[in-house]
Design a protein around this motif. Structure first.
Motif, short mmCIF file in Angstrom:
data_model
loop_
_atom_site.label_atom_id
_atom_site.label_comp_id
_atom_site.label_asym_id
_atom_site.label_seq_id
_atom_site.Cartn_x
_atom_site.Cartn_y
_atom_site.Cartn_z
N SER A 49 29.29 40.98 23.10
CA SER A 49 30.27 40.36 23.98
C SER A 49 30.25 41.05 25.33
CB SER A 49 31.68 40.45 23.36
OG SER A 49 32.65 39.94 24.24
N ARG A 50 30.47 40.24 26.38
CA ARG A 50 30.57 40.76 27.74
C ARG A 50 31.73 40.08 28.44
NH1 ARG A 50 24.62 40.16 30.23
NH2 ARG A 50 24.79 38.14 29.16
N THR A 51 32.53 40.85 29.14
CA THR A 51 33.71 40.33 29.82
C THR A 51 33.64 40.71 31.29
OG1 THR A 51 35.09 40.45 27.84
CG2 THR A 51 36.22 40.42 29.96
N ILE A 52 33.99 39.75 32.15
CA ILE A 52 34.00 39.98 33.58
C ILE A 52 35.19 39.24 34.17
CG2 ILE A 52 32.46 38.04 34.01
CD1 ILE A 52 32.68 41.32 36.04
N ARG A 53 35.84 39.84 35.14
CA ARG A 53 36.97 39.23 35.82
C ARG A 53 36.65 39.06 37.30
NH1 ARG A 53 41.97 42.70 33.12
NH2 ARG A 53 41.58 42.04 30.97
N ALA A 54 37.40 38.16 37.93
CA ALA A 54 37.16 37.93 39.36
C ALA A 54 37.34 39.20 40.16
CB ALA A 54 38.08 36.83 39.88
N PHE A 55 38.38 39.97 39.85
CA PHE A 55 38.53 41.29 40.45
C PHE A 55 39.49 42.10 39.58
CE2 PHE A 55 41.74 38.65 42.46
CZ PHE A 55 42.88 39.42 42.43
N LYS A 81 28.58 39.46 36.52
CA LYS A 81 29.36 39.36 37.75
C LYS A 81 30.06 38.00 37.79
CE LYS A 81 26.21 42.28 40.46
NZ LYS A 81 25.34 42.33 41.68
N LEU A 82 31.18 37.99 38.47
CA LEU A 82 31.92 36.76 38.75
C LEU A 82 32.19 36.75 40.25
CD1 LEU A 82 33.09 34.29 37.33
CD2 LEU A 82 35.22 35.51 37.04
N ASN A 83 31.24 36.17 40.98
CA ASN A 83 31.25 36.25 42.44
C ASN A 83 31.97 35.04 43.04
OD1 ASN A 83 29.65 38.60 42.30
ND2 ASN A 83 27.77 37.38 42.25
N PHE A 84 32.87 35.32 43.97
CA PHE A 84 33.53 34.24 44.68
C PHE A 84 32.54 33.60 45.65
CE2 PHE A 84 35.85 32.79 48.47
CZ PHE A 84 36.66 31.82 47.89
N VAL A 85 32.46 32.26 45.63
CA VAL A 85 31.51 31.53 46.47
C VAL A 85 32.20 30.88 47.66
CG1 VAL A 85 29.77 29.69 46.53
CG2 VAL A 85 30.01 31.13 44.50
N ARG A 86 33.18 30.02 47.38
CA ARG A 86 33.88 29.32 48.45
C ARG A 86 35.14 28.69 47.89
NH1 ARG A 86 29.37 26.12 47.47
NH2 ARG A 86 28.35 26.98 49.30
N THR A 87 35.96 28.18 48.77
CA THR A 87 37.13 27.40 48.41
C THR A 87 36.85 25.93 48.69
OG1 THR A 87 38.63 29.24 48.89
CG2 THR A 87 39.60 27.05 48.75
N PRO A 103 45.97 38.32 34.27
CA PRO A 103 47.09 38.80 35.11
C PRO A 103 46.61 39.79 36.16
CG PRO A 103 47.11 39.88 32.97
CD PRO A 103 46.02 38.87 32.91
N VAL A 104 47.31 39.77 37.30
CA VAL A 104 47.04 40.68 38.41
C VAL A 104 48.38 41.24 38.87
CG1 VAL A 104 46.05 40.94 40.71
CG2 VAL A 104 45.04 39.33 39.09
N TYR A 105 48.42 42.53 39.13
CA TYR A 105 49.65 43.17 39.59
C TYR A 105 50.08 42.58 40.94
CZ TYR A 105 52.81 46.80 41.25
OH TYR A 105 53.91 47.46 41.73
N PRO A 106 51.39 42.36 41.19
CA PRO A 106 52.52 42.69 40.30
C PRO A 106 52.83 41.61 39.27
CG PRO A 106 53.33 41.98 42.42
CD PRO A 106 51.85 41.98 42.54
N ARG A 107 52.77 40.34 39.64
CA ARG A 107 52.90 39.27 38.65
C ARG A 107 52.16 38.03 39.14
NH1 ARG A 107 57.05 35.47 39.24
NH2 ARG A 107 58.45 35.74 41.03
N HIS A 108 50.89 38.21 39.36
CA HIS A 108 50.05 37.15 39.88
C HIS A 108 48.90 36.92 38.90
CE1 HIS A 108 52.16 38.93 43.32
NE2 HIS A 108 52.17 37.71 43.81
#
Length: 564
Positions: free
Chosen positions: A383-389, A479-485, A329-334
């Motif tokens: 254990s290791r946890t990473i999020r996109a942001f 890391k969880l790095n954004f590459v492309r769409t 989840p990402v604030y506010p409800r995304h």
């Protein structure tokens, strides 16, 4: 006695006469390029040709066709073009998956020398261009006898059709409730064998997940896990050559009945370890080392949500690595995407020594609910946890806020699918990404969620970086790095399949795209057709291996083969 007189015929000349005319062979034909040069020299010349020129060369003569198909030339072309020593599309072991036992070769021989590199080049080229052979476009496979029950057990609107590929076998199961759930196994000749789950209690239950053993097969024996809505599961062993001969090896029934609202949705199997994940995000670890299924640990999470993806591998004989991809989840409800790496180790000793070996970090996304420690057991040791942001819980200056603008614009209102292969993570947005009525009150789509580059059909690609754990204090963080769409699909994604750097996406309109994540390229395999998918958006299932894609949507199962 007088000498005998000479024959009246002419004697041959003392020396062979040399003329400036073209040389002739003993058959009277002119010497050609093939006859003037040895095969080795011709192969050297052919080694400078491209794959297209080699294919054109094969039509000149039989000798050129033989030389242009040299395995070593195609091996170099394959490695130069695709950069891998094997076909792509496998999540687990990279040995034979057709159930055939690999016989030992002499010490001087290598397995790589026996690969058909030209055929591998052709399959990979077909994947890149989306060129395939469609075996079925209706409700059942073509070539099946309609007088017998040979249709795949899929149903219109059923988004949980389970499809597993095991070498030449296609394994399917329906999630419809039944008192005797069945699994269908189709061989390479499209012959169906039913594996019926015989429960002890006469009650309705449904199959919620299937998991194939990803460890290297032993003498052609494959093992399949079948998980039910009652939280019980069984392991079946069968031979790929004779799938009709199967046996139930182990069965697990929970000691107490759990809530009917909680059931297994994802499972991973790497003997002797089974990992399950429920819809309430409870992760269970089972040990099969003693030919008895033992629940050794249960973990739960309160910040991770479906859709999910599991990848289980074994770096060593006593250690396993589980990578979990999920929505966060990402604030506010995304929503966005996150990933957790769990290292599972076979431990032994008393409960005190096991607790000392665990050392779980307090910042884990998964928190331990309970554990059993009777003898040697499988436990999570790190254990290791990473999020996109993550949104910082502090005030930010203007420059830091501007740096987050682009990243903040990638949050989604809904998530259709998440998939990972341990190196890449793909996030598919839902089909109502741009709906204004789904926005929080007082916000508009242009100001709340979407950037100018956001698309409801674009797949977000992230690279998952998990550095090797060391004792150093300054060890690099995951890391969880954004590459492309990834753009191209004409509708929102319904399902994803990801393995070995290749992604297959199934659209709600039935379209299928194949993506090479390392090169960033994609190709359309099947265009969308509303007449085949039915009215409205359709959920589905898609899976693939090195040679085919199998999709199930709107009551139809379609197989697309690339080994043509």
């Amino acid at each position: 006695m007088s000498k005998r007189s000479h024959s009246p015929g002419f004697l041959p000349p003392a020396k062979r006469f040399h003329a400036l005319e073209p040389l002739l062979t003993q058959h009277g034909a002119h010497l050609s390029f093939d006859r003037l040069l040895y095969d080795e020299l011709i192969l050297v010349i052919f080694s400078y040709f491209s794959w297209g020129e080699l294919c054109s060369t094969q039509s000149v003569s039989k000798n050129w066709a033989r030389l242009a198909g040299d395995n070593e030339i195609w091996r170099r072309l394959y490695l130069k073009e695709f950069g891998r020593t094997r076909l792509r599309g496998s999540k687990g072991f990279f040995v034979r998956k057709d159930g055939r036992e690999v016989k030992p070769l002499p010490g001087r021989a290598r397995n790589d020398l026996y690969k058909d590199w030209k055929w591998m080049f052709r399959i990979s080229s077909n994947w890149r261009r989306g060129r395939c052979l469609v075996e079925d476009t209706g409700d059942s496979f073509s070539g099946f006898d309609s007088s017998v029950e040979t249709n795949y057990p899929v149903h219109v609107g059923d988004g949980a059709t389970h499809v597993v590929l095991a070498g030449p076998l296609t394994i399917t199961a329906s999630s419809q409730p039944s008192d005797r759930p069945a699994i269908s196994i189709f061989d390479r000749h499209n012959q169906r064998n039913n594996l019926v789950y015989e429960p002890q209690e006469a009650r309705l239950r449904r199959i919620t997940a299937l998991a194939l053993d990803q460890s290297p097969p032993d003498s052609g024996q494959l093992s399949l896990g079948c998980f039910l809505s009652t939280n019980e599961f069984s392991l079946f062993a069968f031979n790929a050559a004779e799938p009709s001969l199967f046996t139930r090896t182990l069965t697990y029934r929970p000691p107490r009945r759990r809530s009917s609202d909680s059931f297994v949705t994802q499972a991973a199997y790497y003997h002797p370890l089974v990992v399950t994940l429920s819809n309430t995000f409870v992760l269970s670890i089972y040990d099969l080392a003693s030919d008895v299924i033992r629940l050794t640990q249960t973990l739960s999470a309160i910040t991770c949500y479906p859709p999910t993806s599991l990848v289980l591998s074994s770096p060593s004989t006593t250690q396993f690595k589980l990578v979990v991809g999920y929505a966060t989840p990402v604030y506010p409800r995304h929503w966005s995407v996150g990933s957790t790496e769990l290292m599972i180790t076979k431990l032994g000793g008393s409960s005190t020594s096991i607790s000392t070996q665990l050392g779980l970090s307090p910042s884990l996304a998964f928190q331990e609910e309970f554990r059993h420690s009777l003898g040697p057991t499988m436990m999570v040791t790190s254990s290791r946890t990473i999020r996109a942001f993550d949104t910082p819980n502090v005030w930010l200056d203007t420059s830091a806020m501007q740096a987050m603008r682009e990243q903040w614009g990638r949050k989604l209102l809904t998530v259709a699918a998440t998939q990972t292969d341990g190196k890449w993570v793909v996030l598919a947005p839902g089909n109502n990404l741009n709906d204004a009525h789904d926005q929080p009150s007082g916000l508009t789509p242009s100001s709340s969620t979407l950037s100018s580059f956001q698309s409801p059909t674009g797949l977000q690609l992230y690279r998952l970086v998990l550095p090797t754990i060391s004792n150093s204090v300054s060890a690099p963080l995951p890391k969880l790095n954004f590459v492309r769409t990834l753009h191209g699909q004409s509708s929102a994604a319904s399902a994803l399949a990801l393995a070995d750097g290749r992604c297959v996406s199934l659209g709600e309109n039935g379209s299928i795209w194949v993506w090479d994540l390392e090169a960033g390229s994609g190709a359309e395999v099947a265009s969308g057709d509303e007449s085949l998918t039915g009215p409205g958006p359709q959920r589905g299932t898609v899976t693939f291996d090195e040679r085919r894609i199998v999709s199930a949507s709107a009551g139809k199962v379609v197989v697309r083969r690339f080994d043509i």
